[in-house]
Structure formats: structure tokens, C-alpha cells
Design a protein around this motif. Structure first.
Motif, PDB file in Angstrom:
ATOM      1  N   ASP A  25     -51.739  58.423 -40.697  1.00  0.00           N
ATOM      2  CA  ASP A  25     -53.198  58.436 -40.605  1.00  0.00           C
ATOM      3  C   ASP A  25     -53.688  57.118 -39.993  1.00  0.00           C
ATOM      4  OD1 ASP A  25     -52.919  60.832 -41.919  1.00  0.00           O
ATOM      5  OD2 ASP A  25     -53.572  60.071 -43.871  1.00  0.00           O
ATOM      6  N   ASP A  26     -54.974  56.991 -39.891  1.00  0.00           N
ATOM      7  CA  ASP A  26     -55.538  55.776 -39.301  1.00  0.00           C
ATOM      8  C   ASP A  26     -55.970  54.801 -40.384  1.00  0.00           C
ATOM      9  OD1 ASP A  26     -55.216  56.520 -36.619  1.00  0.00           O
ATOM     10  OD2 ASP A  26     -56.981  57.791 -36.720  1.00  0.00           O
ATOM     11  N   ALA A  27     -55.043  54.389 -41.208  1.00  0.00           N
ATOM     12  CA  ALA A  27     -55.375  53.446 -42.275  1.00  0.00           C
ATOM     13  C   ALA A  27     -54.101  52.758 -42.746  1.00  0.00           C
ATOM     14  CB  ALA A  27     -56.033  54.170 -43.444  1.00  0.00           C
ATOM     15  N   TYR A  28     -54.300  51.607 -43.379  1.00  0.00           N
ATOM     16  CA  TYR A  28     -53.190  50.910 -44.021  1.00  0.00           C
ATOM     17  C   TYR A  28     -53.504  50.876 -45.514  1.00  0.00           C
ATOM     18  CZ  TYR A  28     -49.787  47.338 -45.265  1.00  0.00           C
ATOM     19  OH  TYR A  28     -48.745  46.664 -45.848  1.00  0.00           O
ATOM     20  N   TRP A  81     -63.357  50.828 -43.369  1.00  0.00           N
ATOM     21  CA  TRP A  81     -62.659  50.171 -44.487  1.00  0.00           C
ATOM     22  C   TRP A  81     -61.252  50.754 -44.536  1.00  0.00           C
ATOM     23  CZ3 TRP A  81     -67.344  52.543 -47.238  1.00  0.00           C
ATOM     24  CH2 TRP A  81     -68.517  51.824 -46.900  1.00  0.00           C
ATOM     25  N   ASP A  82     -60.465  50.344 -43.586  1.00  0.00           N
ATOM     26  CA  ASP A  82     -59.165  50.982 -43.401  1.00  0.00           C
ATOM     27  C   ASP A  82     -58.009  50.146 -43.935  1.00  0.00           C
ATOM     28  OD1 ASP A  82     -59.241  49.013 -41.514  1.00  0.00           O
ATOM     29  OD2 ASP A  82     -58.794  50.315 -39.812  1.00  0.00           O
ATOM     30  N   ARG A  83     -58.309  49.160 -44.759  1.00  0.00           N
ATOM     31  CA  ARG A  83     -57.288  48.427 -45.500  1.00  0.00           C
ATOM     32  C   ARG A  83     -57.563  48.704 -46.977  1.00  0.00           C
ATOM     33  NH1 ARG A  83     -54.277  44.931 -42.109  1.00  0.00           N
ATOM     34  NH2 ARG A  83     -54.699  45.752 -40.019  1.00  0.00           N
ATOM     35  N   THR A 111     -51.623  68.060 -55.718  1.00  0.00           N
ATOM     36  CA  THR A 111     -53.087  67.984 -55.745  1.00  0.00           C
ATOM     37  C   THR A 111     -53.549  66.533 -55.809  1.00  0.00           C
ATOM     38  OG1 THR A 111     -53.294  70.133 -56.835  1.00  0.00           O
ATOM     39  CG2 THR A 111     -55.143  68.613 -57.077  1.00  0.00           C
ATOM     40  N   PHE A 112     -52.892  65.752 -56.649  1.00  0.00           N
ATOM     41  CA  PHE A 112     -53.259  64.343 -56.780  1.00  0.00           C
ATOM     42  C   PHE A 112     -53.065  63.599 -55.458  1.00  0.00           C
ATOM     43  CE2 PHE A 112     -51.949  59.944 -57.898  1.00  0.00           C
ATOM     44  CZ  PHE A 112     -53.123  59.507 -58.484  1.00  0.00           C
ATOM     45  N   ARG A 113     -51.938  63.819 -54.829  1.00  0.00           N
ATOM     46  CA  ARG A 113     -51.695  63.145 -53.540  1.00  0.00           C
ATOM     47  C   ARG A 113     -52.737  63.554 -52.503  1.00  0.00           C
ATOM     48  NH1 ARG A 113     -45.922  63.653 -54.995  1.00  0.00           N
ATOM     49  NH2 ARG A 113     -46.081  65.817 -54.358  1.00  0.00           N
ATOM     50  N   ASP A 114     -53.048  64.841 -52.461  1.00  0.00           N
ATOM     51  CA  ASP A 114     -54.054  65.296 -51.499  1.00  0.00           C
ATOM     52  C   ASP A 114     -55.404  64.643 -51.763  1.00  0.00           C
ATOM     53  OD1 ASP A 114     -52.205  66.964 -50.325  1.00  0.00           O
ATOM     54  OD2 ASP A 114     -52.905  68.784 -51.305  1.00  0.00           O
ATOM     55  N   TYR A 115     -55.753  64.557 -53.035  1.00  0.00           N
ATOM     56  CA  TYR A 115     -57.055  63.982 -53.379  1.00  0.00           C
ATOM     57  C   TYR A 115     -57.111  62.514 -52.946  1.00  0.00           C
ATOM     58  CZ  TYR A 115     -61.424  63.799 -56.062  1.00  0.00           C
ATOM     59  OH  TYR A 115     -62.740  63.689 -56.439  1.00  0.00           O
ATOM     60  N   VAL A 116     -56.073  61.766 -53.260  1.00  0.00           N
ATOM     61  CA  VAL A 116     -56.038  60.353 -52.880  1.00  0.00           C
ATOM     62  C   VAL A 116     -56.056  60.200 -51.360  1.00  0.00           C
ATOM     63  CG1 VAL A 116     -54.610  58.267 -52.883  1.00  0.00           C
ATOM     64  CG2 VAL A 116     -54.899  59.590 -54.992  1.00  0.00           C
ATOM     65  N   ARG A 117     -55.266  61.021 -50.682  1.00  0.00           N
ATOM     66  CA  ARG A 117     -55.199  60.895 -49.228  1.00  0.00           C
ATOM     67  C   ARG A 117     -56.551  61.181 -48.579  1.00  0.00           C
ATOM     68  NH1 ARG A 117     -50.911  63.991 -45.178  1.00  0.00           N
ATOM     69  NH2 ARG A 117     -51.286  62.662 -43.364  1.00  0.00           N
ATOM     70  N   ASP A 118     -57.221  62.209 -49.068  1.00  0.00           N
ATOM     71  CA  ASP A 118     -58.532  62.539 -48.505  1.00  0.00           C
ATOM     72  C   ASP A 118     -59.535  61.410 -48.751  1.00  0.00           C
ATOM     73  OD1 ASP A 118     -57.460  64.955 -47.762  1.00  0.00           O
ATOM     74  OD2 ASP A 118     -58.715  66.193 -49.053  1.00  0.00           O
ATOM     75  N   VAL A 119     -59.540  60.865 -49.960  1.00  0.00           N
ATOM     76  CA  VAL A 119     -60.504  59.800 -50.271  1.00  0.00           C
ATOM     77  C   VAL A 119     -60.212  58.560 -49.425  1.00  0.00           C
ATOM     78  CG1 VAL A 119     -61.384  58.260 -52.058  1.00  0.00           C
ATOM     79  CG2 VAL A 119     -60.982  60.679 -52.586  1.00  0.00           C
ATOM     80  N   VAL A 120     -58.960  58.181 -49.324  1.00  0.00           N
ATOM     81  CA  VAL A 120     -58.615  57.027 -48.483  1.00  0.00           C
ATOM     82  C   VAL A 120     -59.017  57.293 -47.033  1.00  0.00           C
ATOM     83  CG1 VAL A 120     -56.702  55.680 -47.533  1.00  0.00           C
ATOM     84  CG2 VAL A 120     -56.765  56.192 -49.977  1.00  0.00           C
ATOM     85  N   GLY A 121     -58.800  58.507 -46.587  1.00  0.00           N
ATOM     86  CA  GLY A 121     -59.190  58.852 -45.219  1.00  0.00           C
ATOM     87  C   GLY A 121     -60.683  58.692 -44.982  1.00  0.00           C
ATOM     88  N   SER A 122     -61.479  59.048 -45.983  1.00  0.00           N
ATOM     89  CA  SER A 122     -62.926  58.920 -45.777  1.00  0.00           C
ATOM     90  C   SER A 122     -63.358  57.461 -45.875  1.00  0.00           C
ATOM     91  CB  SER A 122     -63.711  59.831 -46.727  1.00  0.00           C
ATOM     92  OG  SER A 122     -63.349  59.657 -48.076  1.00  0.00           O
TER      93      SER A 122
END
Lengths: 244, 244, 244, 244, 244, 244
Positions: free
Chosen positions: C128-131, C101-103, C84-95
Motif C-alpha cells: 500500500d502507500d503507507a509505512y 499521514w502515511d507514517r 476481519t481484524f487485519r482488514d479493519y486495521v488495514r482499511d483504517v491505516v489506508g484512510s
């Protein structure tokens, strides 16, 4: 080209699109055959096929645990859920394909894996960047196929040919005596049992006394030949169906 | 008690709660070591530990593919997603425990698996009916641990001791010449690289010329002794924390 | 640019690709430090780093609950599953990345999050499309890092500098008296404990009496400076590894 | 009892079964209100309710990012998938309940979270060991509810009362001029639009010029009073429905 | 074009992008209405709308089981989890779209499905190759909508018009006598109940004695007309929002 | 006891533990048979079996869409993923069992569902509170089973008996002319094709000209009789295997 024993540089030099992925199970095979029967036989067939094929074939390491919950009450049986197994196979095939070995034959030694392999290879073909098919060796030995059983004459013969030290010859009588004649408890075409201990006391189906190393040699020969024919077909297949 | 080579009846007779599950990876190990290095070494340590231990220990078959996407651009590297790998390990440990072998040491040969094994074994201890811990052999060889690298002196030594035919001695010079001194590209304590080809051309970290069969023997001896000490602790552990 | 306090139009005007996402935990920190210690410190470092950086950096709101099941028997500890934690972080970074703001630097204040952040940021970079990279502040304070403990001198110092009202100075003696010297119960390099109450009675590891507001100021200074160095590196990184 | 700012020992001493979990969103609120509007208002109501209640109420830290993909084309909007959000809320409520605070009111400040919160709290009540209900503050302000809009008079008033520095008073005219009168593009009772930029240019729905700090004070008063009434009901509820 | 009763060749000849997918529930509807009420009514409206529309509309088979766990204590109620239901709907819509019928109206007969359908259709529009909207018939009957209840005048009227043999007219008195006046147990705007048996003894809400076949005819007429208006809008919609 | 057409009170009065769940597919069946063939036939057999059985049997509504991606290139074919289908079936069976109807026969009309039904019913038996078995009608018609094909004599006969208006008699010649003799493209025992359009132009396998309403009547009679025999066995089964 046994992947696990080659360096990546040698693997990189392999000029082929073909790979085999042996898949087995660690599960009861009566008092006489080892728990690893399905892995040992799948590996033997995969290697024999790759060895006899004219072109190089990459041999991936065998996946040792499959779908075997039905044997859960026999000690030593290991299993994963069906979905875990499918995910594992799909990921491994995907990484093979990432290196250009995108024609993958999954060489299977366990009846319980067949449906899951059909599902996951079709998913790979339709949705991933690879063409994969399952090959279950005991379905490819002609008229012998009907003698399969479980820990019966076919598997015991294979082991007596390739891994004879794992077979307890002195237990074949007992294995036959306490085994079942057929698989399942049937009402019409419906199997009422979900676990093998519902119909066999020692896990055996069929008569392993009918096994022999010679028969094992023949089985290996026939199945590996069939595998080579499949390599031809898979190599040349135009996967036009792969449209997603 | 190498599970794959025993019958279920013999497995059933094993009077123990202890099992080891070797876990490796099939991934690049430079031009000189085989892709199967992490499986071969994990198996060797698991078997050596089980052999030298006073009580019986069930040895499960090795899981051959782990978390190695970081090596994806080196041919022959296989991998699964982290979640697939955790699921596979959890299911296998669960089936071991179902037979009463509910004290499980996961003997690991691959650095990339460590975090996932820590996560999944903690989950098993907290929520399943088993007590499981990970054991990574190269962390248990005393002062040598700091020489680990990748395909460096430790792994190459282990193989030269147990599987010498898989090591290309004639490539050690080239391996050392094109390898990297350290793992990663660092900014402070943050590794900016996610894949190993970002910092090593041939996949090597460390100097495999410092390897020897003698060192391998010592490493196997020390790690298997540490494993036996862990067996004691795991066998006697009161898992009072298992409260869910 | 504290995102939560700016309008979208002002956010839209920010000329940067850099963002920080503070990540903490709500979990026991002894009788003297607050349950929110890991969020408060992560936020403080993230904000200090963004403030001192030459270019604008978008500061996302802090994620307050992380991977802390190990402290579950201490009241007030909150946690999610690792996935759940990983999903939450991944979704927030994705947005964040969706707005350019992809760095993204994930500024972390909790040891229990480290492995999960490493896994999820690598997944983001590869697929994904981010670093994105994780940055754990107490790993970036030089020689002080070795004094970390849990609710020990480092965290207590940070709070005495930024949020002194949350620290109970009058409990430091008791905190030290009932705390543990080290983290875990070890057999070799294996931690036999999965929960912190197995080795600490009050949740403390280390001696918080060694804390001070001055030390806190130094820690904030050093970690935020290290964060700025990381911003440079992340901004300029050629993520050639992002090939999927 | 603001959990994040208390020690675990003080939390442990709280004699209550009641907890509130504020849940918001980080998303566009026009050119005049901050992206954090829904978190700030949810926290304000949760804290006001807990403060005015006769018995102690545990206040969990606010979850800052929710279901807001509909605003994805406005810079600074952050979101998770619906399932990630539900998982996060469920895990956090579960950990609150593990400490005996198993009567949980999820205080919500975002319309887009309502359906997901209804689903997840019902699942918690039916299948977990807790009783949880959602409470959306702007549904609990009597006749004012119909003026809600988005970044309109209600939210702007709340902020002008509690966080006035986050509101750009000088942009209210522009906010009103470019906003939409209603939410969505309707054909009968079906909204044809899935994203808010399909019907509002600046993200505003309603007229924020009608806001005032006085109205904000009234809204906070009414909603926190309604929350206290709900605390009574939740505390006394016989969750006989919890039968799984 | 009732898909289930046509050959694929005739379906292939349909010159349209429009499809309807009826979605219902199998759940208690008091002692007088059948468990299939929500499917029967959804199908009736879908078919009536397709029949009266000027262009061809593909009618998919009705999904018979939805989100109805709230009625679980009334015999015969069937349900799936919310996520299973969403997955099922998404997959079916995806296969409709694969044939070019990528403008899909999900015609719904059950209040419990509404939130899930809103979520899944938005996901389809944003991330899949289709445009889909939900349409709940009893929301589209003008002033009658407020009389909905559960197994009340609207549903009973619909059935008396289309499937009169499924309604037990002789039980209407008892149905009304033991039913509830409203849905839920409310504290302010929060429903404290998660299951319908917490507030209704026989499952009824509203007075089915107010039903008639004439009213049913009117309801079918109005809802199917509204559906045709929606077909126009959906057919002509420029889904510019579909950008992922 | 056709559940969808009965009130919950009447369902509640049913004195039985037996239920049938018809499961079909909406997929191409040549130019002559309807897309709903597999649902219509499954429903017919389920109802005939329930009608002729001595004790009451609850008939659940038919699940209309199954695993049919292999027919995806024929218009009108609908499908879900295998896992979605399994989840849907499992949830529905679980809700049947919740009412005491925990002996469930899943009556299936589609070959593509067989493996998934075997997997999910075994999972239900082992891990849920129900005993469930799959029953595929065309496997239970004695010597006729070998004539199955796809849209061939068996299915066409069934429809000519129960739903004759859905069969285009005037297309049987064309259906036979353009159909395939067998299913798949075989290399040994491996089917190289994953989609049916790889081996049949019009979707037909077998010769539907051999169909007749009389044969359909016989097929319905034989399969429903076999189903009744299965009801006996399922009702009396001691599911001792259900131990988890």
C-alpha cells in the motif's frame, strides 16, 4: 537447476526466463501404486524435460497436494479446495516471475487438477506479469494417452521406471480384478458420480498388469520431449494477449 | 508410514490417530545453503521423529512454499500470501483428519511460518474436527536455539548431516563475511525493516562456519526426541476446548 | 491532535506525516481489572506519546475489539476473526494515509494482536502507500516486560495510574489466589492449549498485588518515551523497501 | 453495565439477554463539529437508553470507524470498506451472543452505515444464533428527523448537550454560509454524486445555527426513550424467523 | 440495441457510451402476479427508455435473480447472497465498460436490490473505470410511488400493460383480502421482521385491485421518460470524483 | 412450469423434485449469430426438455452472463470472473433446493462454463443439500457434437430453428471466410492462446454455411430427449455420496 537444491546466488546466475512448476496430488492409486504417484510422475517429467532442454530451465519444488476430494473416501487421499489450490499455484508462479522467470510451464500429473490449472494460468496471463501454461504429461504421450485410466498401465509404468520400489508388483492381479473399466457413472455425457468410490471399489481404473518399466521409459521420453517442444514455444511466445 | 510412498490400502491399515505435516519454505539461505533448506530440515525432523516413535505416525508430504515474501529480492525465493498458506495448511490437515488421523503435528522449518501456523492450528482446534499443533524444530534444541540466525550454524549443521551435497563448504567464509549479526533493524523492540535485504547483503544472519555434521546429528537427535515427547502429549490430549 | 475531537479543518491544518492508531481488545482481565484494559492502556500510551512528542502526531480513535477468541469462555470477552481484524486495521491505516499521514504507528495493548499486526503492517508497507509499524507498549518497558502476565502487575499498575476507578483493589487477593503462574500448557516449546480457561480459572496470569499507581506512572513514562523514539525513526525512515 | 469498564465476573453476573453496540464513524462534520460526532452521539444515546431502562443492558464499546468513503476528500475522515465493516459488526455481535446476550441493538449514529447494518443484522438473524436490529438515533426523534442534514442542527445540538467542548460555536456562521442545502446532486430520484465534496464545500448540509443544548437534551431524551421501547420489543420478540 | 439479439459486429458499430443493465428478482408476488415480476418490469422500462432515447443505448441482458432471501419461505423465490449479487453486477458492468460503454444505468425492478446497487455502483465509480448509477423505476413515477407496496397496484398495472397473460385477474380479490397493509413489523422506525412471511400471509402488500393496464401504460411512460432524463445527465456527467 | 411466469402459489403446487437452470453467456458469435446465442439455445433446450418430460419440471430463469473473458476483445461480450459465476450458480441452486426442488440439472449452452459448472455442482452435491449435474446440450447430440466449433453449424442451426430473426443469413459467407478451422493455437496438447482473438479474426470457428433450420430441429430434438433421460436418472439417483 533444481531450485530447492541450489543456493540463491546460483539461481540468480541462471540465464533464462523459463521455469517449470511440478504439480501433483496425494491420493489413492489402488492397492499397488503409492499415494504420491501424481507428484512422483510430474516431478520425473519436469526434471527430465529440464535436463534434456538446451537452455537452462528453473525447476521449482513440486506442489504435493491438489484437487482430489473425489477420492476422499480412500484413506490417505489429501486435498485442498479448488480455490485454495488455484491461489497457491498463482502465488508461486507470481514469485517465480518476480525473479525474471516469467515463462512458466506447470507440469501436471493429475487429471483432477486440469480444469483449475487452465483457469489459473489464463488468469495469470491476462492479469499478472507472467505467461504460464499447464502441461499434463499423460496427454502428451501420443496413442498411449487413451490407456490412462487411474493407477492403470501408464502411471504404473512410469513408476516402475523411475520409482520401482513404490510399486507392489504382487498386487497387480488384485488391482485389476477389483478395478473399474471406466471412469464415472454415465447418463449420456453426464457423469452422475462425484466421488470415485461410487464406481470403483479399490480405486483402480484400467489394467495395471499392462504396465512395464520399458513402457515407463518410453512415456518419460515422449512426454519430456513434448515438454521441450513446449519450452521452445513458450520461450518464443509473444504474449500480446497480455494487455491488462 | 511416509504417506506419499505407501498405497492407500497400507495407509488404511495404519492403527494410529497421529500424523505429521512437514512445512517449509523455498527461500534464500545465503550463498552456501540451498533454497530448500527449510523443507529439507523440516522433512528430516518429521521423519526422524516418526521413525523413532513407538507407535505408527503418518507422515504427510512436505508443503514446500510458505511465507517468505521478506526474502523476495533474493533470487529463487518463492512465497504465497499468508492467507493462501493458512488455507492450504488447513485444507491438508482437514483431509488428514477425515481419515481418522486427527492429531496432527505440523513440523515447521521456517521462522516466517510460525505466526501463521499458530493462527491456523488454533482455528482448526476450535472450529474443525481435529487437534493440531505447530512444532518448529529449531525452537526445540535447547541452548542451541539462540544460535539460530538464518542460514547460520544450526541450519547449515542440519544439512551437513542429512544433505551434505547441498552445502557449499567453500563459501562459508564469504557467507560469514557478508552476513549480518542479527535479524532486523531495531528501534527498541520494533523492527523497522520488512524485508531481509534491508539488513543483510547476502541473506545470512549468524556465522555458518560454526556448523558441523556432528552438531547436525545432535540437533536432529534432540529435535526428534522433543517431537516424540510431543506425540505423547498430543495423542493423550483431551481436547475439551474443542467445543464449537 | 485527538482526531475524534477535532474538526476536519483543524485536522487538515496539522503539519505532520505521523499518526498513531491505538488498538486494544475487550476481554477478560480477571475479577479485578476491567474488560477494556487493553484499550484503556493502549490509548493512554498513544496519547502520552503524542503529547510529549515535539512535532504534532495525529491520534486516531482506538479500535476496541481485537483477536481474543482464546478468552471466549470468560463473559464479556469480545473478538473478531483474525482476518476481519487485519482488514479493519488495514482499511483504517489506508484512510489515514490518504490524508498524508502515511507514517503510522499502531500502538497495541494486547498480546493476541501482535502477530496479526506484524502481518498486516508488513503488507501495508510492501503493497500500500503507507509505512506502518506495530508498537506493543508492554514490550517497551525494559526489565518490567518479563512481569507482564495477564491482568498482572503491569496492566493493573497502568490502570491504577490512569483509570483507578476501574480497578477493584479489594479483589487483588482473590485474583492472585486463583490465577496461574504462567501462560499456557507447555510440552517443550509448544503450547497445547488454545484457550486461556484451559490453564487459568479466573483469567489471571501473574500477581496483580505487585501493582501500584507509581509503577503505572513509570510504565507510562517509559513506554511513551520509547514511542517518541520510534516516532523519530518512523518519520525519518526511507522506506526504500516499498517497491510494489 | 458499560462492558469496557466492568470486570468479566461482574459482566457474568448480569441477568439479561439485552446488549447495545454503539456504531459510529470518524468523518468530517464541517468546521465546527468534531470528526468523532457520529461515535459520540451513538454512545450518548446507547448509554442513556441503557441507563433509563428498567432491566440491565450490556453496553459494548463503540465501533469508531464505519462506512465513510464518501467523505474521503475531507481530512481526517476514516473509513473501511463496506464488507470489512459488516464483518467487524457481525463478529462482535457473535461474541456478545456467545455470552448469552443474544438480543442486540446496534445503536447507530451515521447515515452511511444504515444499509450495511440492515444487511448484516438480517444475516445474523437468519443464519447466526442471535437476534439483532439496527437503531439509528436521528430517525427516532419525531418531527425533528427531517432537519438532520450533516453536521446540522441535530448533531450539533446533541454535542452541545453532551460534549460541548468539541463544538466550535464561533464557526457556526461560516459553517452555515458555505454548507449545502441538501444532500447530493439529483436527477430525479438518482443521486449523481458519490462523494460529498461534489455538493458541499465545507462538508455541511443544513444550518447548525439552529442548534442548541436544549434541543440536544430533548433529542437525547426522545431517542433514548424510543430505544427503551425497542428494548422491550426486542426482549420479547419471538424470532420464529430464525430457522436456518 | 438489445445486446443479446445483436451480433458483435453490430454492437461494435454502436456509437455510444451509454448502456442499461436491467436487474430484477425472481420472487413471490402474491397469488396473482408472476415470480418474474421484477425482471419483466425492469426489462420493460429499460427497453422503453432505450427506445425513446435520441441516441443509441446498449441494452444488456437482464440479471434475473437478486437479493430476495426475505421471501425465502414463499415457493419459487430465488436469491443470491448480497455479496454474490454485487460481484455479479460489478463484473458485468466492468465488461460493458471494457467495450467503451462506460456510462451504465442499472435499471432496477426490486426494492431489495436498492442498497446493494447503491453500494456497488459507488464502488465502481470510485475504483473502476466506469460511471454507473442505479435507477429504480417505481421511485420515478411521481405521486404513484407511494402506492408501491409489493405485488400491489403499480407492479400489477405494469404487467397488465406489458405481460397481461402473466397476471391472474381472477385472484385479485383473494390477493387483496389476505395481503398486508404495510411492509414490516415496526417498533418506531425499526422493522423487527427480517422475512416477509412474518407480516403477510400471501406475500401481498397493497391492493392490486387498484391496478389497470392504463395505469401501467402511464407508469411505463413516466419511468421511461425519467430514464431518458437520466441518460442525458449520465452522458454529460464529468466524473471528476473518479480519482482512484 | 416456467418459474418466472408463474405465481408462487402455482409453483408451490408443483409436485416434483426436478428443476432445470439454463446457463448461457453473452458473447460474440461471429458477424451472423447474436451475442445471446448461448442463452437462447440453453433456454430452448431446457424448455423443450421440461415440456416433453412426463413429470413436471421447474424451469428457472436463465443466467445470461457466464465465463467469457476469452472473447473480451470482441465488442458486446460480457463476462464475470469464474468465482463470481460459480457463486451465483451455487446460490441459485441452493434457493431452488430450499423449496424442495433439490434435483437440479444445469442446462448449459457455453463451452467456457463447463469446467466451472463441473466444479460447482460437485461442491453442491458434496456439501450442500442438493443434487446437481451440468448438462451441455451440444455434447448430447451424438455424431454432430464434433461439428460444434463456435458460431458454427450447430449453434447457427439451433437459432435458425428457434430464433431465426436473430441470424444474419446474408453474412454466412463472410463468417466462414474469415473464421478459423479450429479452436486455439496448439503446441502438442497445450493451447498457447488464452483469448479467442489470437486465432480467429471474426470470432468464428467452423463453417456456419452448413447450418439449417432442419438440423436445428433435429439438434433440439436429440438434446431434449437426452435431457429427459437425464431427468430420469437424476430423479432416481440415490445420492449416497452426499455425506458431508
Amino acid at each position: 537447476m533444481h531450485l530447492a537444491r541450489e543456493s540463491w546466488t546460483d539461481a540468480d546466475a541462471a540465464d533464462t526466463t523459463l521455469a517449470v512448476l511440478p504439480v501433483g496430488s496425494t491420493e489413492q492409486h489402488g492397492p499397488h501404486d503409492p499415494l504420491g504417484t501424481d507428484v512422483l510422475t510430474a516431478e520425473a517429467v519436469a526434471e527430465a524435460g529440464a535436463d534434456r532442454y538446451t537452455d537452462p530451465v528453473v525447476v521449482a519444488p513440486a506442489i504435493p497436494v491438489g484437487i482430489a476430494e473425489e477420492h476422499r473416501r480412500f484413506s490417505g487421499t489429501l486435498w485442498t479446495s479448488e480455490s485454495t489450490f488455484r491461489d497457491y499455484v498463482r502465488d508461486v508462479v507470481g514469485s517465480l516471475a518476480a525473479h525474471g522467470w516469467d515463462r512458466v510451464v506447470v507440469v501436471n500429473g493429475h487429471g483432477g487438477n486440469i480444469a483449475a490449472l487452465k483457469e489459473v494460468t489464463a488468469r495469470i496471463v491476462r492479469h499478472d506479469d507472467a505467461y504460464a501454461v499447464p502441461f499434463t504429461w499423460f496427454d502428451e504421450v501420443g496413442e498411449h494417452t487413451s490407456d490412462m485410466g487411474h493407477a492403470g498401465p501408464l502411471e504404473t509404468s512410469m513408476l516402475r521406471n523411475t520409482d520401482p520400489e513404490t510399486v507392489h508388483d504382487d498386487r497387480l492381479e488384485a488391482a485389476a480384478a477389483d478395478g473399474a473399466d471406466g471412469w464415472g457413472e454415465w447418463q449420456g455425457r453426464v457423469n452422475l458420480a462425484v466421488d470415485s468410490d461410487e464406481f470403483t471399489d479399490n480405486g483402480v481404473v484400467g489394467d495395471p498388469r499392462e504396465s512395464s518399466a520399458d513402457l515407463g521409459e518410453e512415456l518419460l521420453d515422449r512426454s519430456s520431449e513434448a515438454l521441450c517442444d513446449l519450452f521452445d514455444a513458450v520461450r518464443d511466445r509473444d504474449p500480446t494477449s497480455r494487455t491488462d
